[in-house]
Scaffold this active site. Structure first.
Site, PDB file in Angstrom:
ATOM      1  N   ARG A  96      -2.632  -1.980  -3.388  1.00 45.72           N
ATOM      2  CA  ARG A  96      -3.765  -1.080  -3.252  1.00 45.72           C
ATOM      3  C   ARG A  96      -3.536   0.071  -4.234  1.00 45.72           C
ATOM      4  NH1 ARG A  96      -5.747   2.350   2.016  1.00 45.72           N
ATOM      5  NH2 ARG A  96      -7.738   2.916   1.114  1.00 45.72           N
ATOM      6  N   ARG A 114     -11.791  16.708   7.153  1.00 41.55           N
ATOM      7  CA  ARG A 114     -12.542  17.032   5.926  1.00 41.55           C
ATOM      8  C   ARG A 114     -13.980  17.424   6.258  1.00 41.55           C
ATOM      9  NH1 ARG A 114     -11.043  11.566   2.925  1.00 41.55           N
ATOM     10  NH2 ARG A 114      -9.024  11.483   3.945  1.00 41.55           N
ATOM     11  N   GLU A 147      -8.171  -4.477   5.187  1.00 38.33           N
ATOM     12  CA  GLU A 147      -7.987  -4.227   3.750  1.00 38.33           C
ATOM     13  C   GLU A 147      -6.883  -5.109   3.173  1.00 38.33           C
ATOM     14  OE1 GLU A 147      -8.758   0.249   2.839  1.00 38.33           O
ATOM     15  OE2 GLU A 147      -8.088   0.091   4.898  1.00 38.33           O
ATOM     16  N   ARG A 192     -10.650  11.261  19.947  1.00 41.20           N
ATOM     17  CA  ARG A 192     -10.466  11.136  21.407  1.00 41.20           C
ATOM     18  C   ARG A 192     -10.191  12.484  22.050  1.00 41.20           C
ATOM     19  NH1 ARG A 192      -6.560   6.108  20.396  1.00 41.20           N
ATOM     20  NH2 ARG A 192      -6.098   7.514  18.689  1.00 41.20           N
ATOM     21  N   ASN A 241       0.866  -1.182   0.000  1.00 42.70           N
ATOM     22  CA  ASN A 241       0.000   0.000   0.000  1.00 42.70           C
ATOM     23  C   ASN A 241       0.903   1.233   0.000  1.00 42.70           C
ATOM     24  OD1 ASN A 241      -1.801   2.037   0.489  1.00 42.70           O
ATOM     25  ND2 ASN A 241      -2.678   1.132   2.353  1.00 42.70           N
ATOM     26  N   HIS A 252     -12.425   4.084  -0.055  1.00 42.52           N
ATOM     27  CA  HIS A 252     -12.440   3.034   0.990  1.00 42.52           C
ATOM     28  C   HIS A 252     -13.104   1.775   0.436  1.00 42.52           C
ATOM     29  CE1 HIS A 252     -12.626   6.348   4.344  1.00 42.52           C
ATOM     30  NE2 HIS A 252     -11.372   5.992   4.103  1.00 42.52           N
TER      31      HIS A 252
HETATM   32  P1  AMP Z   1      -8.463   5.317  11.426  1.00 45.82           P
HETATM   33  O1  AMP Z   1      -8.371   6.426  10.406  1.00 45.82           O
HETATM   34  O2  AMP Z   1      -9.389   4.218  10.997  1.00 45.82           O
HETATM   35  O3  AMP Z   1      -7.120   4.819  11.877  1.00 45.82           O
HETATM   36  O4  AMP Z   1      -9.136   5.963  12.731  1.00 45.82           O
HETATM   37  C1  AMP Z   1      -8.527   7.013  13.439  1.00 45.82           C
HETATM   38  C2  AMP Z   1      -9.530   7.583  14.443  1.00 45.82           C
HETATM   39  O5  AMP Z   1      -9.976   6.513  15.286  1.00 45.82           O
HETATM   40  C3  AMP Z   1      -8.929   8.637  15.376  1.00 45.82           C
HETATM   41  O6  AMP Z   1      -9.643   9.854  15.244  1.00 45.82           O
HETATM   42  C4  AMP Z   1      -9.102   8.079  16.764  1.00 45.82           C
HETATM   43  O7  AMP Z   1      -9.646   9.043  17.607  1.00 45.82           O
HETATM   44  C5  AMP Z   1     -10.090   6.973  16.615  1.00 45.82           C
HETATM   45  N1  AMP Z   1      -9.712   5.895  17.546  1.00 45.82           N
HETATM   46  C6  AMP Z   1      -8.673   5.049  17.416  1.00 45.82           C
HETATM   47  N2  AMP Z   1      -8.594   4.228  18.495  1.00 45.82           N
HETATM   48  C7  AMP Z   1      -9.601   4.577  19.324  1.00 45.82           C
HETATM   49  C8  AMP Z   1     -10.044   4.136  20.601  1.00 45.82           C
HETATM   50  N3  AMP Z   1      -9.432   3.147  21.245  1.00 45.82           N
HETATM   51  N4  AMP Z   1     -11.130   4.743  21.137  1.00 45.82           N
HETATM   52  C9  AMP Z   1     -11.752   5.732  20.484  1.00 45.82           C
HETATM   53  N5  AMP Z   1     -11.371   6.202  19.268  1.00 45.82           N
HETATM   54  C10 AMP Z   1     -10.321   5.641  18.702  1.00 45.82           C
END
Ligand code: AMP
Length: 397
Positions: free
Chosen positions: A91, A241, A385, A286, A7, A180
């Protein structure tokens, strides 16, 4: 059979080598800061110490060579020779209107990836470099392109076309593509099995909620609609975004602030979403939730708006399919964030959605979070993925 999954981003390269006998990950890693000072490879193999190599990687070709060296390394590697790699799955972001399925790479395929550089300016050039670097590093080993736009290409025209003059579609292929796609394809297929739905007719809504966020409706695993459009800017509110917005806002900001269209689109891509709405707190959910808990009003509005838009899309997609059998949460927020899952589902009482407070506490696991009485199944399915790319690669070779 061992399949290498690649990727490539503009300055990064993530990889996994998967043993297709048991679909286990033998090793995985990332090359960071390719083409920038301070490049680094981090490699992790099952049951072995982590390997970190800090060495300049001027381009993806050098990065691929370092990945191959790590894979065959006597101490950290998992194969004796690169000839053990049966195929490489890549990818690839964009195939324009040309391909709606994964395909074994040929010169024609590479030309299509190249022709789509202006549709995916950050990713397609890097994706092509990754393919060519593998062709050089392991000649004769087939490469397969798995397109992120493939899933959305199957949606009907009424969902795909913008209400703009037809000539722009004809001249520039301007339509809704959706992104996605590999994640949505994998998760929707897994949902059909996990929720024991009719494989041909099961109606599934997948909420891929991460830093980038998108939502799809599919029937029997075939895309009916997707929230991302011509670019990944459309649809849900995301980390940075804006998602859906009246395009006249762009013109208004340009005129008021003397900015170019490119500058304002950059703001909508990189400085908006929950980062922008919260007054700049963070793009990480978070952080914004922490501020929300401390009583910050803008943080509260940002999180509530995010939840509200997900719920609105679920309503729209339920109408698009004349019903829904399963709603699935995936990606960083979808897999981990129980308050957001719970809050989205609170909007869905009219569908007969009933959430089990106990199972909804689980994180990052495949789990049914609706009660047996719920009229719609609601579950969490972690996305994968890489495995999806490896499976599609295996199927094609
Ligand atoms: P991704 O782009 O799929 O990696 O997701 C990233 C987002 O997932 C970030 O904004 C994090 O705040 C959220 N995230 C990742 N781990 C956790 C967790 N354990 N609890 C709550 N939110 C999370």
């Amino acid at each position: 059979m061992k399949i290498l999954v690649i990727n490539c981003g503009s300055s990064s390269l993530k990889y996994q080598i998967i043993d297709m006998e048991n679909e286990g990950v033998l090793a995985k890693g990332i090359c960071e800061r390719i083409g920038i000072n301070g490049s680094k490879l981090t490699h992790e193999a099952e049951g072995k110490d982590k390997l970190v190599v800090e060495k300049e990687m001027p381009d993806h070709k050098v990065a691929i060579k370092m990945v191959m060296d790590a894979l065959v390394d006597a101490e950290y590697g998992v194969i004796k020779d690169v000839s053990e790699i049966t195929a490489v799955g890549h990818r690839v972001l964009h195939a324009g209107t040309v391909y709606s399925d994964s395909i074994v790479v040929t010169e024609d395929v590479k030309n299509v990836v190249r022709d789509c550089f202006d549709l995916g300016p950050l990713h397609n050039p890097a994706n092509l470099m990754g393919i060519e670097a593998c062709e050089d590093a392991i000649p004769g080993v087939p490469n397969v392109a798995v397109f992120d736009t493939a899933f959305g290409m199957k949606m009907p025209e009424k969902a795909a076309m913008y209400a703009i003059p037809q000539e722009y579609y004809e001249k520039y292929s301007i339509r809704r593509y959706g992104f996605h796609g590999t994640s949505h394809s994998y998760v929707s297929q897994e949902a059909l099995k996990f929720c024991e739905l009719d494989p041909e007719n099961g109606k599934v809504i997948v909420c891929h909620l991460g830093n980038g966020a998108s939502i799809t409706a599919s029937i029997g695993g075939k895309c009916v609609d997707t929230s991302m459009g011509f670019t990944p800017l459309e649809g849900l509110i995301m980390g940075t975004r804006s998602g859906d917005i009246d395009p006249a806002v762009v013109q208004f900001i340009c005129n008021k602030e003397g900015k170019s269209v490119n500058e304002v689109i950059d703001i909508l891509n990189k400085k908006s979403g929950i980062l922008g709405m919260s007054g700049g707190i963070s793009s990480d959910f978070r952080d914004v939730q922490k501020a929300q808990a401390e009583g910050n009003h803008l943080a509260d509005v940002a999180i509530e708006a995010f939840i509200y838009r997900v719920a609105k899309y679920i309503g729209a997609y339920t109408a698009a399919m004349n019903g829904v059998d399963a709603i699935v949460f995936t990606a960083g927020v979808g897999e981990n964030d129980k308050p957001i899952r719970g809050a989205v589902c609170e909007y869905l009482g009219y569908l007969g959605v009933d959430i089990d407070g106990e199972t909804n506490k689980l994180r990052g696991k495949r789990v049914m979070i609706s009660t047996p009485e719920s009229k719609v199944k609601v579950c969490v399915i972690p996305t994968n993925e890489e495995l999806s790319i490896a499976r599609q690669t295996k199927a094609l070779i």
